[in-house]
Design a protein around this motif. Structure first.
Motif, PDB file in Angstrom:
ATOM      1  N   VAL A  51       0.814  -1.291  -0.143  1.00 29.22           N
ATOM      2  CA  VAL A  51       0.082   0.002  -0.173  1.00 29.22           C
ATOM      3  C   VAL A  51       0.851   1.228  -0.014  1.00 29.22           C
ATOM      4  CG1 VAL A  51      -1.719   1.235   1.068  1.00 29.22           C
ATOM      5  CG2 VAL A  51      -1.680  -1.322   1.443  1.00 29.22           C
ATOM      6  N   ALA A  52       0.958   2.184  -0.917  1.00 24.32           N
ATOM      7  CA  ALA A  52       1.580   3.122  -1.151  1.00 24.32           C
ATOM      8  C   ALA A  52       0.706   4.332  -0.560  1.00 24.32           C
ATOM      9  CB  ALA A  52       2.055   3.592  -2.744  1.00 24.32           C
ATOM     10  N   ASP A  53       1.473   5.521   0.143  1.00 31.78           N
ATOM     11  CA  ASP A  53       0.882   6.569   0.514  1.00 31.78           C
ATOM     12  C   ASP A  53       1.435   7.878  -0.120  1.00 31.78           C
ATOM     13  OD1 ASP A  53      -1.010   8.475   1.810  1.00 31.78           O
ATOM     14  OD2 ASP A  53       0.625   8.343   3.365  1.00 31.78           O
ATOM     15  N   ILE A  54       0.645   8.557  -1.016  1.00 35.21           N
ATOM     16  CA  ILE A  54       1.296   9.820  -1.524  1.00 35.21           C
ATOM     17  C   ILE A  54       0.991  10.874  -0.474  1.00 35.21           C
ATOM     18  CG2 ILE A  54       1.396  11.415  -3.386  1.00 35.21           C
ATOM     19  CD1 ILE A  54       0.433   9.163  -5.129  1.00 35.21           C
ATOM     20  N   ASP A  55       2.191  11.344   0.298  1.00 36.65           N
ATOM     21  CA  ASP A  55       1.913  12.176   1.381  1.00 36.65           C
ATOM     22  C   ASP A  55       3.077  13.063   1.711  1.00 36.65           C
ATOM     23  OD1 ASP A  55       0.673  13.073   3.943  1.00 36.65           O
ATOM     24  OD2 ASP A  55      -0.668  11.238   3.636  1.00 36.65           O
ATOM     25  N   THR A  56       3.504  13.333   3.060  1.00 44.99           N
ATOM     26  CA  THR A  56       4.381  14.109   3.786  1.00 44.99           C
ATOM     27  C   THR A  56       5.622  13.282   3.991  1.00 44.99           C
ATOM     28  OG1 THR A  56       3.625  13.932   5.871  1.00 44.99           O
ATOM     29  CG2 THR A  56       2.913  15.932   4.590  1.00 44.99           C
ATOM     30  N   GLY A  57       5.391  11.796   3.685  1.00 42.70           N
ATOM     31  CA  GLY A  57       6.614  11.068   4.202  1.00 42.70           C
ATOM     32  C   GLY A  57       6.257  10.381   5.700  1.00 42.70           C
ATOM     33  N   VAL A  58       6.970   9.679   6.181  1.00 44.73           N
ATOM     34  CA  VAL A  58       6.772   8.907   7.356  1.00 44.73           C
ATOM     35  C   VAL A  58       8.037   8.886   8.149  1.00 44.73           C
ATOM     36  CG1 VAL A  58       7.613   6.612   6.187  1.00 44.73           C
ATOM     37  CG2 VAL A  58       5.689   6.763   8.069  1.00 44.73           C
ATOM     38  N   ASP A  59       7.867   8.791   9.487  1.00 43.64           N
ATOM     39  CA  ASP A  59       9.047   8.510  10.516  1.00 43.64           C
ATOM     40  C   ASP A  59       9.550   6.990  10.277  1.00 43.64           C
ATOM     41  OD1 ASP A  59      10.903   8.280  12.403  1.00 43.64           O
ATOM     42  OD2 ASP A  59       9.521   8.999  13.929  1.00 43.64           O
ATOM     43  N   PHE A 105       3.485  18.468   9.326  1.00 46.73           N
ATOM     44  CA  PHE A 105       4.248  17.489   9.995  1.00 46.73           C
ATOM     45  C   PHE A 105       3.593  16.129  10.671  1.00 46.73           C
ATOM     46  CE2 PHE A 105       7.094  15.744  13.093  1.00 46.73           C
ATOM     47  CZ  PHE A 105       8.198  15.352  12.440  1.00 46.73           C
ATOM     48  N   GLY A 106       3.741  15.060  10.057  1.00 52.46           N
ATOM     49  CA  GLY A 106       3.224  13.544  10.810  1.00 52.46           C
ATOM     50  C   GLY A 106       2.132  13.387  10.171  1.00 52.46           C
ATOM     51  N   HIS A 107       1.742  14.157   8.816  1.00 57.10           N
ATOM     52  CA  HIS A 107       0.501  13.736   8.379  1.00 57.10           C
ATOM     53  C   HIS A 107       0.521  12.286   7.800  1.00 57.10           C
ATOM     54  CE1 HIS A 107      -2.648  13.981   5.046  1.00 57.10           C
ATOM     55  NE2 HIS A 107      -3.288  14.717   5.812  1.00 57.10           N
ATOM     56  N   GLY A 108       1.626  12.295   6.862  1.00 57.65           N
ATOM     57  CA  GLY A 108       1.846  10.765   6.333  1.00 57.65           C
ATOM     58  C   GLY A 108       2.076   9.623   7.178  1.00 57.65           C
ATOM     59  N   THR A 109       2.644   9.974   8.542  1.00 54.97           N
ATOM     60  CA  THR A 109       3.061   8.938   9.457  1.00 54.97           C
ATOM     61  C   THR A 109       1.427   8.330  10.128  1.00 54.97           C
ATOM     62  OG1 THR A 109       5.158   9.830   9.982  1.00 54.97           O
ATOM     63  CG2 THR A 109       4.220   8.201  11.834  1.00 54.97           C
ATOM     64  N   MET A 110       0.710   9.515  10.239  1.00 51.87           N
ATOM     65  CA  MET A 110      -0.748   9.019  10.852  1.00 51.87           C
ATOM     66  C   MET A 110      -1.509   8.302   9.885  1.00 51.87           C
ATOM     67  SD  MET A 110      -1.591  12.707  12.835  1.00 51.87           S
ATOM     68  CE  MET A 110      -3.179  11.834  13.544  1.00 51.87           C
ATOM     69  N   VAL A 111      -1.505   8.918   8.578  1.00 55.65           N
ATOM     70  CA  VAL A 111      -2.315   8.192   7.510  1.00 55.65           C
ATOM     71  C   VAL A 111      -1.763   6.325   7.505  1.00 55.65           C
ATOM     72  CG1 VAL A 111      -2.722   7.916   4.949  1.00 55.65           C
ATOM     73  CG2 VAL A 111      -3.115   9.960   6.166  1.00 55.65           C
ATOM     74  N   MET A 112      -0.474   6.239   7.371  1.00 51.07           N
ATOM     75  CA  MET A 112      -0.087   4.996   7.246  1.00 51.07           C
ATOM     76  C   MET A 112      -0.392   4.221   8.641  1.00 51.07           C
ATOM     77  SD  MET A 112       3.668   5.029   5.151  1.00 51.07           S
ATOM     78  CE  MET A 112       3.500   4.703   3.326  1.00 51.07           C
TER      79      MET A 112
END
Length: 631
Positions: A152-160, A232-239
């Motif tokens: 599952v790919a997420d196009i976003d701000t990235g992940v921690d 900041f953290g948007h992509g980490t939350m989505v994932m």
């Protein structure tokens, strides 16, 4: 989220050559290829040239980002009369700004009780939050034996990349904002990492995190705007939400947005093509934009044509409006937000032109950078529930595509005429997705015409994907009973026979045909009744013994614990099938003497049922094809 766009001049620096002046950015599709487009740029008069910055579509070599000091309209007009230029459009700057706001942080954000989840230890407040119960995450996982599969790919701000909950399933990804490997959000963070805290602090307008006040103040930019950490953290939350639903699915972070919430359309397009060409099965897009884009539409078509399932947020303007990519409904499932009482969230966009389904989007608890957790509000946090659902559906059918996933997800809880098919219900979605298609030897989700010749043990198959190339396979001998099924769970029917003379099963697994399977299970006089009795999407080896009316099953999920069940009498016709729709084959018989069906539903085996339907001499159509000659 609401994505506002504007034309902005950007300096192309760092990884690319820098023009002397700020240039406009244009997305160009061409048949000229890279060298042809470079030749075009270098040949423009009066030094008013353009620069080919990068390719956006990977191996296709047709889509490029170009910069030019020319006025955008002038340059687009020039391109429109140039041979070999298919289309062109100005790049857009998108922003993750929205109208949704933090209200009251949920109680679960304080529930730090450790719980084992898949291979990680997580907070109880995360795994047992109300949203997970509403869409029935745990019940779906246990009922259908699904934990998610694929990428599952997420196009976003990235992940921690060091988030301990996500680490076991996290792939490296890519950072399109810097054009470098690794989809880490931490490259945007220049502060001092927190040492740990139990305080709940608001870090931006839509997120409250468990952080110390000093770090929260840094991330909130002391409430000054613009803020470099607005998303900041948007992509980490989505994932984290995708992982909550499908903990065994791998996660591919595609960083197309900076932590200030801005991102270029060109980077988003690049991320889509990269995801498809690097094995993504699902693409999550927790953003939206109000302006249409021809190239975005083509990118979504490309993903869909390659079997990739796409989900996107419907936006947070609290109105009925057209936003993209949710409006690309042939390719994308748009997702609105609901409250924990199944009403539309006040901030959520609505309307069936953009909403395929809805999911909880208020006070959603998820993973956050620095190894902590946060709660978020917005359709951004609704969409990943659907992306996670797609990964669960892939457990049922490994070759599922976007249309079939959308059809399954459409089996939802109705909550209003303007909220698509309703609120996501994982149980209903999984029930709507059969584990496999009977007789699908080539895995294209269509039953193939096939015969087994008892006289010589030969299989003759016309694959629906290539009817002009029939398949001939010698497998079996005179007296064998054909028992085709998906024994290896790859979505394709395997050639298999049962030999009554010795009670042995002989199987050619389509995933590894050079390593046939032999299994001794049964005795002379037994009747084979293969089926998916444990709901793990693999056909189980099973026999019915007429002498004692017993069913004897080797469940593929636990072969060391065979199952036996007394059900039926001599003379009954065996009709195993999924009568209760829970994804598991039920033991069932049809009694020709009285025309009655007797079924043990796997969802409630202590309450068998009977149904009068038929007369003496009738033949039940549920009878496995290999058994027709036995009755």
């Amino acid at each position: 989220m609401k994505l506002r766009w504007l034309w902005v001049p950007l300096l192309i620096c760092g990884f690319y050559a820098s023009p002397a002046t700020a240039d406009n950015r244009v997305i160009v599709r061409t048949t000229l290829g890279l060298q042809g487009l470079q030749a075009f740029c270098s040949g423009l008069p009066l030094l008013q040239n353009c620069t080919v910055v990068e390719g956006l579509d990977g191996t296709l070599n047709q889509l490029f980002l170009v910069t030019t000091p020319l006025d955008v309209t002038t340059f687009l007009n020039l391109l429109s009369v140039t041979p070999g230029i298919v289309d062109a459009e100005a790049d857009q700057l998108l922003s993750l700004n929205s109208l949704n706001h933090v209200t009251t942080p949920p109680a679960g954000l304080s529930d730090t009780t450790p719980v084992n989840y898949y291979v990680s230890t997580v907070w109880d407040g995360y795994v047992n939050q109300p949203a997970a119960q509403i869409v029935r995450v745990s019940q779906a996982q246990s009922t259908f034996h699904v934990m998610g599969t694929g990428i599952v790919a997420d196009i976003d701000t990235g992940v921690d990349p060091n988030q301990p909950v996500l680490q076991p399933v996290l792939l490296p990804g890519y950072d399109f904002t810097r054009n470098q490997p690794g989809g880490s959000v931490m490259t945007d963070f220049t502060g001092t990492p927190p040492s740990g805290s139990s305080n709940i602090a608001q870090v931006n307008q839509s997120t409250a995190a468990v952080l110390d006040q000093s770090t929260a103040a840094v991330l909130d930019c002391n409430q000054q705007t613009p803020c470099q950490y607005a998303a900041f953290g948007h992509g980490t939350m989505v994932m984290g939400i995708i992982h909550l639903v499908a903990p065994q699915a791998q996660l591919l972070p595609l960083k197309a947005f900076s932590s200030d919430g801005t991102g270029d359309l060109s980077n988003i397009l690049h991320a889509v093509y990269y995801g498809v060409q690097n094995g993504a099965n699902v693409i999550n897009m927790s953003f939206d934009m109000t302006s249409n884009s021809l190239e975005f539409s083509k990118a979504m078509d490309y993903a869909n044509q390659n079997g990739v399932i796409c989900a996107a947020s419907a936006g947070n303007d609290g109105m009925e409006e057209i936003v993209y990519p949710a409006a690309y409904q042939n390719d994308v499932m748009g997702v609105a937000s609901t409250s924990n009482t199944d009403t539309r969230s006040s901030f959520s966009n609505y309307g069936n032109a953009i909403v395929w389904v809805a999911a909880p989007g208020e006070a959603i608890i998820s993973t956050y950078p620095f190894g902590t957790y946060a709660a978020g509000w917005g359709t951004s946090f609704s969409a990943p529930f659907v992306s996670g659902a797609a990964a669960l559906l892939r457990n049922r059918r490994s070759n599922i595509n976007g249309a079939r996933a959308a059809a399954a997800v459409a089996h939802a809880v109705y909550i209003g005429h303007d909220m698509g098919h309703g609120r996501l219900d994982l149980i209903q979605a999984l029930q709507a997705m059969p584990a496999s298609t009977s007789g699908d030897f080539d895995g294209d989700r269509k039953t193939d015409i096939a015969v087994f010749r008892p006289s010589n043990g030969a299989w003759n198959i016309i694959p629906s994907s290539n009817p002009s190339a029939p398949i001939f396979q010698q497998w079996g001998m005179h007296g064998d009973i054909p028992v085709p099924g998906d024994y290896d769970g790859d979505g394709k029917t395997d050639i298999a026979v049962f030999r009554p003379s010795n009670g042995a099963w002989y199987i050619i697994p389509s995933s590894n045909p050079s390593a046939p399977i032999f299994q001794q299970w049964g005795m002379q006089g037994d009747i084979p009744v293969p089926g998916d009795y444990d709901g793990d999407r693999k056909t189980d080896i099973a026999v019915f013994r007429p002498s004692d009316g017993g069913w004897y099953i080797i469940p593929s999920s636990n072969p060391s614990a065979p199952v036996s069940q007394q059900w039926g009498i001599q003379g009954d016709i065996l009709v195993p099938g999924d009568y209760d729709g829970d994804g598991k084959t039920d033991m069932a018989v049809f009694r020709p003497s009285n025309g009655v069906w007797y079924v043990i539903p796997s969802s409630n085996p202590s309450v068998p049922f009977s149904q009068q339907w038929g007369t003496p001499g009738d033949v039940p159509i549920q009878m496995p094809s290999g058994l027709v000659g036995l009755y």
